[in-house]
Scaffold this active site. Structure first.
Site, mmCIF file in Angstrom:
data_model
loop_
_atom_site.group_PDB
_atom_site.id
_atom_site.type_symbol
_atom_site.label_atom_id
_atom_site.label_comp_id
_atom_site.label_asym_id
_atom_site.label_seq_id
_atom_site.Cartn_x
_atom_site.Cartn_y
_atom_site.Cartn_z
ATOM 1 C CD GLN A 113 3.429 5.659 2.622
ATOM 2 O OE1 GLN A 113 2.450 5.125 2.137
ATOM 3 N NE2 GLN A 113 4.409 4.967 3.192
ATOM 4 C CB CYS A 115 5.094 2.409 7.522
ATOM 5 S SG CYS A 115 4.647 3.843 6.546
ATOM 6 C CG LEU A 116 6.640 1.081 1.577
ATOM 7 C CD1 LEU A 116 6.225 1.386 0.135
ATOM 8 C CD2 LEU A 116 7.620 -0.081 1.610
ATOM 9 C CG HIS A 170 -0.593 1.294 7.267
ATOM 10 N ND1 HIS A 170 0.358 0.919 8.201
ATOM 11 C CD2 HIS A 170 0.054 2.110 6.400
ATOM 12 C CE1 HIS A 170 1.515 1.501 7.904
ATOM 13 N NE2 HIS A 170 1.364 2.219 6.808
ATOM 14 C CD GLU A 171 -1.272 2.457 2.739
ATOM 15 O OE1 GLU A 171 -0.926 3.647 2.589
ATOM 16 O OE2 GLU A 171 -0.451 1.561 3.011
ATOM 17 C CG HIS A 215 0.045 6.691 5.352
ATOM 18 N ND1 HIS A 215 1.158 7.278 5.907
ATOM 19 C CD2 HIS A 215 0.375 5.395 5.145
ATOM 20 C CE1 HIS A 215 2.119 6.367 6.034
ATOM 21 N NE2 HIS A 215 1.667 5.209 5.583
ATOM 22 N N GLY A 252 0.846 -1.192 0.000
ATOM 23 C CA GLY A 252 0.000 0.000 0.000
ATOM 24 C C GLY A 252 0.876 1.234 0.000
#
Ligand SMILES: [Zn+2]
Length: 162
Positions: free
Chosen positions: A51, A88-89, A130-131, A134, A46
C-alpha cells in the site's frame, strides 16, 4: 520517521503477490516505523507494504488492542464466521459488507526475524486476513459479489473525482 504516500486501486503493485522479506535489519525496522506512522496518519488499523508501493510480504496492524509487525505472514487456521463492514486505505476507505472467519491464527516473523503465532478473533482476525491478503496481491473487493464490488468502486471513483 516519515509518512509515505498511500497507493490506491488499481495500482499494479496492489494486485500482485509480494516478495518474501529476507533482510531483518535496521532498514526494515525503519520501514515498519514509517508504515505505522502512515497508517495512523490516515486513520487505518492495518497497512501492508504494497500500500506504500513496496512489493513485500510485510504488514503492520494496531487493531483492537493488538499491535504487531508481520513479515512473511501466513494464515494457518480459521474458524467460524463473522459478518461486518470492511474497508481499505487503498480503496478510499469505502466500506463493503464482507463475511470473514471469526477467528484466525497468524504465523509470521517479527521485525527481528523471529517466528511467532498469534490467534485473534473479531476485528483483529479480520485485520489479519485483510492484510495477509494484501501480501498475496488480493484486495478485499475481490471477495465481494460483483454487484457489491461495483457499488464500492463507483463510490471510490466519485471520491477520487473530488
Ligand atoms: Zn487494505
Amino acid at each position: 520517521m516519515a509518512i509515505r504516500t498511500i497507493v490506491e486501486y488499481p495500482a499494479p503493485v496492489l494486485l500482485s503477490p509480494g516478495e518474501p522479506v529476507v533482510n531483518f535489519d535496521a532498514e526494515l525496522k525503519a520501514l515498519t516505523e514509517d508504515m505505522f506512522e502512515t497508517m495512523y496518519d490516515d486513520g487505518g488499523v492495518g497497512l501492508a507494504a504494497q500500500q506504500i508501493g513496496l512489493p513485500l510480504r510485510l504488514f503492520v496492524i494496531d487493531c483492537a488492542g493488538l499491535k504487531l509487525v508481520a513479515a512473511n505472514p501466513e494464515i494457518i487456521s480459521t474458524e467460524g464466521e463473522q459478518d461486518g463492514e470492511e474497508g481499505c486505505l487503498s480503496v478510499g476507505k469505502v466500506h463493503g459488507n464482507l463475511k470473514r472467519p471469526e477467528r484466525a491464527v497468524l504465523r509470521a516473523q517479527d521485525v527481528s526475524g523471529k517466528y511467532f503465532e498469534r490467534e485473534a478473533s473479531g476485528l483483529a482476525a479480520r485485520c489479519f486476513l485483510h492484510e495477509t491478503d494484501h501480501c498475496d496481491g488480493i484486495l478485499f473487493i475481490r471477495h465481494l459479489s460483483p454487484l457489491r464490488r461495483d457499488m464500492v468502486l463507483r463510490k471510490f471513483r466519485k471520491l477520487q473525482e473530488r
